[in-house]
Scaffold this active site. Structure first.
Site, short mmCIF file in Angstrom:
data_model
loop_
_atom_site.label_atom_id
_atom_site.label_comp_id
_atom_site.label_asym_id
_atom_site.label_seq_id
_atom_site.Cartn_x
_atom_site.Cartn_y
_atom_site.Cartn_z
N ASP A 102 -14.07 14.81 -27.36
CA ASP A 102 -15.31 15.10 -27.76
C ASP A 102 -16.05 14.30 -28.79
O ASP A 102 -16.98 14.73 -29.54
CB ASP A 102 -15.40 16.69 -28.31
CG ASP A 102 -15.12 17.85 -27.19
OD1 ASP A 102 -15.56 17.29 -25.98
OD2 ASP A 102 -14.81 18.71 -27.50
N HIS A 146 -22.41 14.46 -24.26
CA HIS A 146 -21.17 14.00 -25.19
C HIS A 146 -20.18 13.38 -24.24
O HIS A 146 -19.48 12.52 -25.01
CB HIS A 146 -20.87 15.25 -26.07
CG HIS A 146 -19.75 15.93 -25.17
ND1 HIS A 146 -20.19 16.98 -24.31
CD2 HIS A 146 -18.59 16.16 -25.17
CE1 HIS A 146 -19.02 17.71 -23.73
NE2 HIS A 146 -17.79 17.22 -24.33
N ASP A 185 -9.28 23.03 -23.04
CA ASP A 185 -10.59 22.84 -23.24
C ASP A 185 -11.35 24.32 -23.32
O ASP A 185 -12.05 24.89 -24.16
CB ASP A 185 -11.38 21.70 -22.72
CG ASP A 185 -12.98 21.79 -23.37
OD1 ASP A 185 -13.19 21.31 -24.29
OD2 ASP A 185 -13.92 22.36 -22.56
N HIS A 200 -12.21 16.44 -18.91
CA HIS A 200 -11.93 17.77 -19.56
C HIS A 200 -13.12 18.81 -19.18
O HIS A 200 -12.79 19.98 -19.55
CB HIS A 200 -11.97 17.49 -20.93
CG HIS A 200 -13.16 17.29 -21.74
ND1 HIS A 200 -13.55 16.03 -21.74
CD2 HIS A 200 -13.71 18.20 -22.74
CE1 HIS A 200 -14.73 15.96 -22.78
NE2 HIS A 200 -14.88 17.13 -23.20
N HIS A 201 -14.31 18.37 -18.40
CA HIS A 201 -15.13 19.60 -18.11
C HIS A 201 -15.24 19.56 -16.76
O HIS A 201 -15.97 20.28 -16.07
CB HIS A 201 -16.77 19.21 -18.87
CG HIS A 201 -16.56 19.32 -20.14
ND1 HIS A 201 -16.70 20.56 -20.66
CD2 HIS A 201 -16.61 18.65 -21.30
CE1 HIS A 201 -16.64 20.61 -21.99
NE2 HIS A 201 -16.70 19.45 -22.28
N LYS A 252 -19.74 13.71 -29.40
CA LYS A 252 -20.37 14.66 -30.11
C LYS A 252 -21.28 14.09 -31.28
O LYS A 252 -22.01 14.63 -32.05
CB LYS A 252 -19.69 16.08 -30.36
CG LYS A 252 -19.65 16.75 -29.10
CD LYS A 252 -19.00 18.19 -29.70
CE LYS A 252 -18.61 18.94 -28.30
NZ LYS A 252 -18.14 20.23 -28.38
#
Length: 186
Positions: free
Chosen positions: A93, A121, A175, A146-147, A96
């Site tokens: 992350d 991000h 996450d 990760h998303h 960000k």
């Protein structure tokens, strides 16, 4: 980084109360930081940038890193992969830092436009890590995963199941777990 923060707290507390500093702990913390910086010179600098976005962002990075390593250890992954997972948790992350603080600190639901901006991000994280000398290429490949979600509903690419791979799936689980168990302003 976390140990260094705790050490600084101890040093300040000891200085206020007149206690003697524990030189062994000071040396150990400095040795760990040195080892990390020698192995990967920019990793701690990137983590330090997360701190600038506020304590929640840094705490989340440290928590995700710990969860990733614990999960990987449970799966009996090799030590070098545990280190990779630890770095992934710390830095997935990092993008960000390129988002506005107002967005990260917003209370209430994000608008569709804000959601689209927040999702960038991932792209920013990849760019930052790609531009950072010494980053393992596998790390750069894992960050955007990760998303992603097993059913294809994730982002940025809408990958499904095997396309995400073990480490991407692990990152997605961790996450999500952290998101569900941590209070966020929004």
């Amino acid at each position: 980084y976390a140990e260094s923060l705790a050490l600084v707290d101890d040093i300040i507390r000891s200085a206020h109360t007149g206690e003697v500093l524990d030189s062994r702990r000071v040396r150990e913390a400095a040795s760990r930081i040195t080892e990390t910086i020698v192995r990967n010179p920019d990793a701690l600098m990137l983590v330090s940038k997360l701190r600038e976005k506020g304590p929640l962002t840094l705490t989340r990075a440290l928590d995700v890193s710990i969860y990733m390593v614990v999960f990987g250890r449970f799966l009996q992954l090799p030590r070098e992969d545990l280190e990779l997972l630890g770095m992934l948790g710390l830095l997935q992350d990092v993008g960000k830092v390129r988002l506005p603080n107002e967005l990260l600190e917003k209370k209430g639901r994000l608008t569709p436009e804000e959601t689209a901006l927040a999702r960038r991000h991932v792209e920013h994280s990849v760019d930052i890590l790609r531009d950072t000398p010494g980053m393992p290429p596998r790390l750069i490949d894992l960050v955007p995963l990760h998303h992603e979600r097993q059913d294809g509903s994730g982002y940025p690419r809408g990958l499904k199941g095997p396309e995400i791979g073990l480490y991407g799936s692990l990152a997605g689980i961790v996450d999500t777990f952290d998101a569900l168990t941590t209070m966020r302003p929004y």
